[in-house]
Design an enzyme around this catalytic site. Sequence first.
Site, PDB file in Angstrom:
ATOM      1  N   GLU A   3      -7.383 -12.918  -2.258  1.00 30.26           N
ATOM      2  CA  GLU A   3      -7.078 -11.536  -1.869  1.00 30.26           C
ATOM      3  C   GLU A   3      -6.781 -11.449  -0.390  1.00 30.26           C
ATOM      4  O   GLU A   3      -7.036 -12.380   0.373  1.00 30.26           O
ATOM      5  CB  GLU A   3      -8.259 -10.623  -2.220  1.00 30.26           C
ATOM      6  CG  GLU A   3      -9.563 -11.028  -1.531  1.00 30.26           C
ATOM      7  CD  GLU A   3     -10.773 -10.263  -2.019  1.00 30.26           C
ATOM      8  OE1 GLU A   3     -10.604  -9.244  -2.718  1.00 30.26           O
ATOM      9  OE2 GLU A   3     -11.900 -10.680  -1.700  1.00 30.26           O
ATOM     10  N   LYS A   7     -18.671  -4.425  -1.929  1.00 30.68           N
ATOM     11  CA  LYS A   7     -17.888  -3.797  -0.856  1.00 30.68           C
ATOM     12  C   LYS A   7     -18.855  -3.386   0.249  1.00 30.68           C
ATOM     13  O   LYS A   7     -19.186  -2.217   0.436  1.00 30.68           O
ATOM     14  CB  LYS A   7     -17.097  -2.594  -1.380  1.00 30.68           C
ATOM     15  CG  LYS A   7     -15.969  -2.156  -0.452  1.00 30.68           C
ATOM     16  CD  LYS A   7     -15.090  -1.118  -1.117  1.00 30.68           C
ATOM     17  CE  LYS A   7     -14.000  -0.618  -0.195  1.00 30.68           C
ATOM     18  NZ  LYS A   7     -12.975  -1.628   0.108  1.00 30.68           N
ATOM     19  N   ARG A  65     -18.187   1.957  -8.304  1.00 35.78           N
ATOM     20  CA  ARG A  65     -18.221   0.745  -7.486  1.00 35.78           C
ATOM     21  C   ARG A  65     -19.189   0.906  -6.313  1.00 35.78           C
ATOM     22  O   ARG A  65     -19.896  -0.040  -5.948  1.00 35.78           O
ATOM     23  CB  ARG A  65     -16.820   0.391  -6.977  1.00 35.78           C
ATOM     24  CG  ARG A  65     -16.768  -0.963  -6.291  1.00 35.78           C
ATOM     25  CD  ARG A  65     -15.353  -1.406  -5.990  1.00 35.78           C
ATOM     26  NE  ARG A  65     -14.704  -0.552  -4.991  1.00 35.78           N
ATOM     27  CZ  ARG A  65     -13.456  -0.737  -4.561  1.00 35.78           C
ATOM     28  NH1 ARG A  65     -12.717  -1.725  -5.048  1.00 35.78           N
ATOM     29  NH2 ARG A  65     -12.939   0.075  -3.654  1.00 35.78           N
TER      30      ARG A  65
END
Length: 319
Positions: free
Chosen positions: A209, A176, A79
Site C-alpha cells: 500500500e 489505523k 474500523r
Amino acid sequence: MSLTLLTPAQILAKLAEKKYPAQQSYLAMYSTWWGGIVTEPGLMTVPVDDHLVHRGDGVFEAIKVVNGRIFLFAEHMRRLEASAAQIGLKLPMSIADVKTAISETMKVANVQDALLRLYVSRGPGGFTTNPYDSVGEQLYLVVTTLKLLPPEKYQEGVSIAKSAVPPKEPAFARIKSCNYLPNVLMKKESVDRGVDFTINVDEKGNFLEGSTENMVILDKDGVLVRPPLHQILKGTTMMRTFELAESLVKSGELKSIQERNITEQDIKSAKEVMMIGTTLDVLPVTKYEGQKIGAGVQGPVAKKLNELVREDMKNAEQI
C-alpha cells in the site's frame, strides 16, 4: 539568550499572532477535553502529555463529507472501534453521540463539503509509556476544508515507485493508529523522488500500500485485484469500490475480482493500476518507476469505478 516566563494572557495573545497557511483550512474543532467547539485554529490544541502526542497512542479516521452527506460513516466507525479495541481503547462516547458531535461541529464550520479528522486518544496524564497513567480516553474532531485533486490528474494519471521504507508488521498494519512514522517517511520519499506515491513491499517482494492509500490493479487477464488484507489497512473506500465493482463483473467489463499478492511484474504487465482512498476516490496510475502502464492514460475500468464511487456518495447518509 533570555527566556520569558509567559502569563496565560500572553499565551492567548501569541496564539492569535502565530499564523501559517495551513490554518486557513481548519474550520472548527470539537474536543471532549474542552467540552465544546472552537473555531480559532490557534486554540485547536491537544495536551502535550496526551499519549496521542508523545507516543502516538491513539487511533483515527478521515471521513469525507460531500454536499452535506457523510460517506461510509458506519464503515469508518466500525474500523475506528476495531482499531481502538486492538490497542485497548474505548470510545469516550457512543457512535450516536459522535454523529451528533459531527453534525454540530459541521454547523459551526458552515460548510457542505469537508474532510473530518477524528482522533481517539489514550488521554493526558503523564509522559511514560504506561497507558494507565492517563486520566481517560479523549475524542478530538477537526473539520477541515475538502481539497480534491484537479480533473486532469484523473485523465492523465499519476506516478508510483517502489518504496524503500519497510512495511509495518501485519498486526500494526491493520490498525489505523496515530503512530504513522513509516507513512510519513513514505510520503517524504515520494516527494524527494518526484513521484506521486511510493508503495511499500514485503520481504517476498509483494506490493502492499501507499502512505495513506490502497493500490489495486486490473491485471492482464481483466481481473481486478487487491492485496491480501493481512498486512495492509482495510481501506473503507477500497472495500466499497470492490463491492460496486461486482456490477462490472455482471456486465462483462471485468472478468472477476480477486484478493491475491501483487508483484512488480504484475504492475508492469497490468492493463490498469489504481490508487484508492478517502480523498482520491479511484485515481489512475499511468507510470511505475518511469515506465508507462497500459495506455498511459486513465483506463476504462478506473474511469467507471470512479464514476460509481462518486455516484454512491450521492446516496450517503445526510448529516
